[in-house]
Design a protein around this motif. Structure first.
Motif, PDB file in Angstrom:
ATOM      1  N   ASP A  41     -30.964 -29.181  54.168  1.00 32.73           N
ATOM      2  CA  ASP A  41     -31.077 -30.716  55.077  1.00 32.73           C
ATOM      3  C   ASP A  41     -31.727 -31.219  54.275  1.00 32.73           C
ATOM      4  O   ASP A  41     -32.941 -31.084  54.342  1.00 32.73           O
ATOM      5  CB  ASP A  41     -30.354 -30.510  56.239  1.00 32.73           C
ATOM      6  CG  ASP A  41     -31.386 -30.329  57.759  1.00 32.73           C
ATOM      7  OD1 ASP A  41     -32.216 -31.137  58.022  1.00 32.73           O
ATOM      8  OD2 ASP A  41     -30.991 -28.701  57.339  1.00 32.73           O
TER       9      ASP A  41
ATOM     10  N   ASP B  75     -27.515 -32.303  51.500  1.00 36.05           N
ATOM     11  CA  ASP B  75     -26.441 -33.452  52.763  1.00 36.05           C
ATOM     12  C   ASP B  75     -26.747 -34.922  52.278  1.00 36.05           C
ATOM     13  O   ASP B  75     -26.235 -35.653  53.200  1.00 36.05           O
ATOM     14  CB  ASP B  75     -25.936 -32.747  54.248  1.00 36.05           C
ATOM     15  CG  ASP B  75     -27.654 -33.303  54.410  1.00 36.05           C
ATOM     16  OD1 ASP B  75     -28.584 -33.374  54.569  1.00 36.05           O
ATOM     17  OD2 ASP B  75     -27.605 -33.646  55.701  1.00 36.05           O
TER      18      ASP B  75
ATOM     19  N   HIS C 170     -20.423 -17.905  52.030  1.00 36.10           N
ATOM     20  CA  HIS C 170     -19.018 -19.094  51.445  1.00 36.10           C
ATOM     21  C   HIS C 170     -19.434 -17.977  49.398  1.00 36.10           C
ATOM     22  O   HIS C 170     -18.221 -18.271  48.759  1.00 36.10           O
ATOM     23  CB  HIS C 170     -19.778 -20.609  50.907  1.00 36.10           C
ATOM     24  CG  HIS C 170     -19.228 -21.040  52.572  1.00 36.10           C
ATOM     25  ND1 HIS C 170     -20.307 -21.208  53.332  1.00 36.10           N
ATOM     26  CD2 HIS C 170     -18.486 -21.810  52.550  1.00 36.10           C
ATOM     27  CE1 HIS C 170     -19.903 -21.760  54.112  1.00 36.10           C
ATOM     28  NE2 HIS C 170     -18.814 -22.500  54.115  1.00 36.10           N
TER      29      HIS C 170
ATOM     30  N   ASN D 293     -28.384 -28.522  63.178  1.00 39.80           N
ATOM     31  CA  ASN D 293     -27.731 -28.726  61.726  1.00 39.80           C
ATOM     32  C   ASN D 293     -26.936 -27.705  61.176  1.00 39.80           C
ATOM     33  O   ASN D 293     -26.916 -27.481  60.023  1.00 39.80           O
ATOM     34  CB  ASN D 293     -28.718 -29.413  60.279  1.00 39.80           C
ATOM     35  CG  ASN D 293     -30.059 -30.852  61.193  1.00 39.80           C
ATOM     36  OD1 ASN D 293     -30.108 -31.451  61.674  1.00 39.80           O
ATOM     37  ND2 ASN D 293     -30.794 -30.951  60.621  1.00 39.80           N
ATOM     38  N   ILE D 294     -26.060 -27.746  62.099  1.00 32.11           N
ATOM     39  CA  ILE D 294     -24.828 -26.318  61.410  1.00 32.11           C
ATOM     40  C   ILE D 294     -23.792 -26.678  60.828  1.00 32.11           C
ATOM     41  O   ILE D 294     -23.665 -26.442  59.372  1.00 32.11           O
ATOM     42  CB  ILE D 294     -24.358 -25.950  62.727  1.00 32.11           C
ATOM     43  CG1 ILE D 294     -25.112 -25.335  63.746  1.00 32.11           C
ATOM     44  CG2 ILE D 294     -23.404 -24.716  62.468  1.00 32.11           C
ATOM     45  CD1 ILE D 294     -24.675 -25.334  65.385  1.00 32.11           C
ATOM     46  N   ASP D 295     -23.471 -28.435  60.857  1.00 29.80           N
ATOM     47  CA  ASP D 295     -22.325 -28.083  59.839  1.00 29.80           C
ATOM     48  C   ASP D 295     -22.812 -28.807  58.902  1.00 29.80           C
ATOM     49  O   ASP D 295     -22.177 -28.344  57.404  1.00 29.80           O
ATOM     50  CB  ASP D 295     -21.968 -30.009  60.685  1.00 29.80           C
ATOM     51  CG  ASP D 295     -20.896 -29.498  61.490  1.00 29.80           C
ATOM     52  OD1 ASP D 295     -20.020 -28.192  61.660  1.00 29.80           O
ATOM     53  OD2 ASP D 295     -20.639 -30.308  62.719  1.00 29.80           O
ATOM     54  N   GLU D 296     -24.061 -29.319  58.802  1.00 28.46           N
ATOM     55  CA  GLU D 296     -24.909 -29.583  57.286  1.00 28.46           C
ATOM     56  C   GLU D 296     -25.381 -28.454  56.522  1.00 28.46           C
ATOM     57  O   GLU D 296     -24.903 -28.541  54.952  1.00 28.46           O
ATOM     58  CB  GLU D 296     -25.801 -30.298  57.336  1.00 28.46           C
ATOM     59  CG  GLU D 296     -25.685 -31.391  57.702  1.00 28.46           C
ATOM     60  CD  GLU D 296     -25.572 -32.257  59.640  1.00 28.46           C
ATOM     61  OE1 GLU D 296     -26.004 -30.761  60.257  1.00 28.46           O
ATOM     62  OE2 GLU D 296     -25.550 -32.941  60.063  1.00 28.46           O
ATOM     63  N   LYS D 297     -25.378 -27.518  56.730  1.00 28.01           N
ATOM     64  CA  LYS D 297     -26.245 -26.291  56.402  1.00 28.01           C
ATOM     65  C   LYS D 297     -24.863 -25.521  55.578  1.00 28.01           C
ATOM     66  O   LYS D 297     -24.327 -25.053  54.913  1.00 28.01           O
ATOM     67  CB  LYS D 297     -26.980 -25.567  57.625  1.00 28.01           C
ATOM     68  CG  LYS D 297     -27.704 -25.487  58.027  1.00 28.01           C
ATOM     69  CD  LYS D 297     -28.778 -25.184  59.024  1.00 28.01           C
ATOM     70  CE  LYS D 297     -29.906 -25.366  59.486  1.00 28.01           C
ATOM     71  NZ  LYS D 297     -31.134 -24.545  60.033  1.00 28.01           N
ATOM     72  N   ALA D 298     -23.376 -25.580  56.148  1.00 23.11           N
ATOM     73  CA  ALA D 298     -22.445 -25.127  56.101  1.00 23.11           C
ATOM     74  C   ALA D 298     -21.757 -25.807  55.067  1.00 23.11           C
ATOM     75  O   ALA D 298     -21.386 -25.093  53.805  1.00 23.11           O
ATOM     76  CB  ALA D 298     -21.182 -25.319  57.372  1.00 23.11           C
ATOM     77  N   ARG D 299     -21.823 -27.217  54.989  1.00 21.74           N
ATOM     78  CA  ARG D 299     -21.403 -27.648  53.719  1.00 21.74           C
ATOM     79  C   ARG D 299     -21.969 -27.155  52.153  1.00 21.74           C
ATOM     80  O   ARG D 299     -21.392 -27.522  50.984  1.00 21.74           O
ATOM     81  CB  ARG D 299     -21.462 -29.418  53.963  1.00 21.74           C
ATOM     82  CG  ARG D 299     -20.352 -29.672  54.946  1.00 21.74           C
ATOM     83  CD  ARG D 299     -20.075 -31.098  54.891  1.00 21.74           C
ATOM     84  NE  ARG D 299     -21.108 -32.115  55.188  1.00 21.74           N
ATOM     85  CZ  ARG D 299     -21.808 -32.415  55.842  1.00 21.74           C
ATOM     86  NH1 ARG D 299     -21.417 -32.242  57.341  1.00 21.74           N
ATOM     87  NH2 ARG D 299     -23.365 -33.402  55.600  1.00 21.74           N
TER      88      ARG D 299
ATOM     89  N   THR E 141     -29.675 -21.764  55.917  1.00 22.11           N
ATOM     90  CA  THR E 141     -29.314 -22.495  54.890  1.00 22.11           C
ATOM     91  C   THR E 141     -28.851 -21.488  53.573  1.00 22.11           C
ATOM     92  O   THR E 141     -27.523 -21.448  53.353  1.00 22.11           O
ATOM     93  CB  THR E 141     -30.038 -23.655  54.150  1.00 22.11           C
ATOM     94  OG1 THR E 141     -29.962 -24.220  55.069  1.00 22.11           O
ATOM     95  CG2 THR E 141     -28.668 -24.651  53.577  1.00 22.11           C
TER      96      THR E 141
ATOM     97  N   GLN F 150     -25.809 -19.219  55.001  1.00 21.06           N
ATOM     98  CA  GLN F 150     -24.132 -20.601  54.900  1.00 21.06           C
ATOM     99  C   GLN F 150     -23.842 -19.894  53.073  1.00 21.06           C
ATOM    100  O   GLN F 150     -23.077 -19.435  52.762  1.00 21.06           O
ATOM    101  CB  GLN F 150     -24.342 -21.546  54.827  1.00 21.06           C
ATOM    102  CG  GLN F 150     -24.859 -21.875  56.240  1.00 21.06           C
ATOM    103  CD  GLN F 150     -23.215 -21.600  57.126  1.00 21.06           C
ATOM    104  OE1 GLN F 150     -21.880 -21.616  57.049  1.00 21.06           O
ATOM    105  NE2 GLN F 150     -23.828 -20.921  58.620  1.00 21.06           N
TER     106      GLN F 150
END
Length: 256
Positions: free
Chosen positions: A212, A236, A114, A79-85, A107, A110
């Motif tokens: 996530d 997410d 950011h 769940n790379i994209d979800e964790k980034a968001r 998570t 990330q």
């Protein structure tokens, strides 16, 4: 008072199955025996697969539905994209002047990536990868909680780690999640992590769980806190999925 061993253990077994978990101190009071006797009872039940020992008590073996802890390398690939968001949204909740704790995890890592490089922000962590990510930022103040390194998740635990929090008060705790179940709370695989997380919770003015949706409904062996003790949840999941839970338990929901 029930001092008959077999009868007492049968009753405890029934309580574990019906309630999902039990605690040593209330059981000792109920049955009129010592806490050491209750611990022996729970050890007996654990050997027979009825319960799994947890901090201060035991949890039903049937309730533990995610027994294996993935290595950190495996977690990074999930769940790379979800964790980034989630990390970006959570990082936006940090304000200049804030002191925050970043719990160990992919998570929360990330969030570190950011976070703005602001000299007025102080971050405490027990996670080696988070330390490395924040070390690349030139202005942010970083405090590493000491202790013994657990290589499986590249984080530090133990008495030294916990004692570092004794006299500290922080604005926000971003708490990673292994299991997030509405009835059984936030749980983790590793007992020292649960103990450290509870101390982090006591030191924080605001507790923010970050996860996530894959962690929803999972129950791991060691309980950290109940859902009602969470102030905010960053996830997410769609707002409709958790809106009822947010209203029921009183936490603020942030959907990435």
């Amino acid at each position: 008072m029930i001092r008959d061993t077999s009868g007492r253990r049968q009753q405890i077994s029934t309580m574990v199955r019906e309630k999902g978990s039990v605690q040593v101190a209330p059981l000792a009071e109920r049955f009129g025996v010592s806490m050491q006797t209750i611990r022996k009872d729970l050890h007996f039940l654990a050997k027979r697969g009825i319960a799994e020992r947890s901090y201060g008590g035991a949890i039903s073996a049937d309730a533990v539905n995610f027994p294996a802890e993935p290595a950190v390398e495996a977690k990074r690939a999930i769940n790379i994209d979800e964790k980034a968001r989630i990390g970006a949204l959570a990082a936006a909740m940090v304000r200049p002047g804030d002191s925050v704790v970043l719990d160990s995890g992919t998570t929360t890592l990330q969030i570190a990536h950011h976070l703005p490089d602001d000299e007025e922000i102080t971050v405490l962590t027990n996670d080696l990868d988070i330390l490395c990510a924040l070390a690349r930022k030139e202005r942010i103040t970083v405090v590493m909680l000491g202790g013994a390194l657990r290589r499986r998740n590249r984080a530090f635990y133990g008495a030294q780690t916990e004692s570092a929090l004794d006299d500290l008060h922080v604005d926000k705790l971003f708490l990673g999640v292994d299991g997030f179940d509405l009835e059984r709370g936030i749980t983790t695989h590793f007992e020292p992590e649960a103990m450290l997380n509870r101390k982090m919770v006591r030191a924080a003015r605001q507790v923010i769980a970050v996860t996530d949706r894959s962690k929803f409904g999972r129950v791991c062996l060691h309980r950290i806190l109940s859902i009602g003790e969470v102030d905010d949840l960053v996830t997410d999941a769609g707002e409709g999925e958790m809106r009822g839970a947010a209203e029921r338990f009183g936490f603020r929901l942030h959907c990435a």
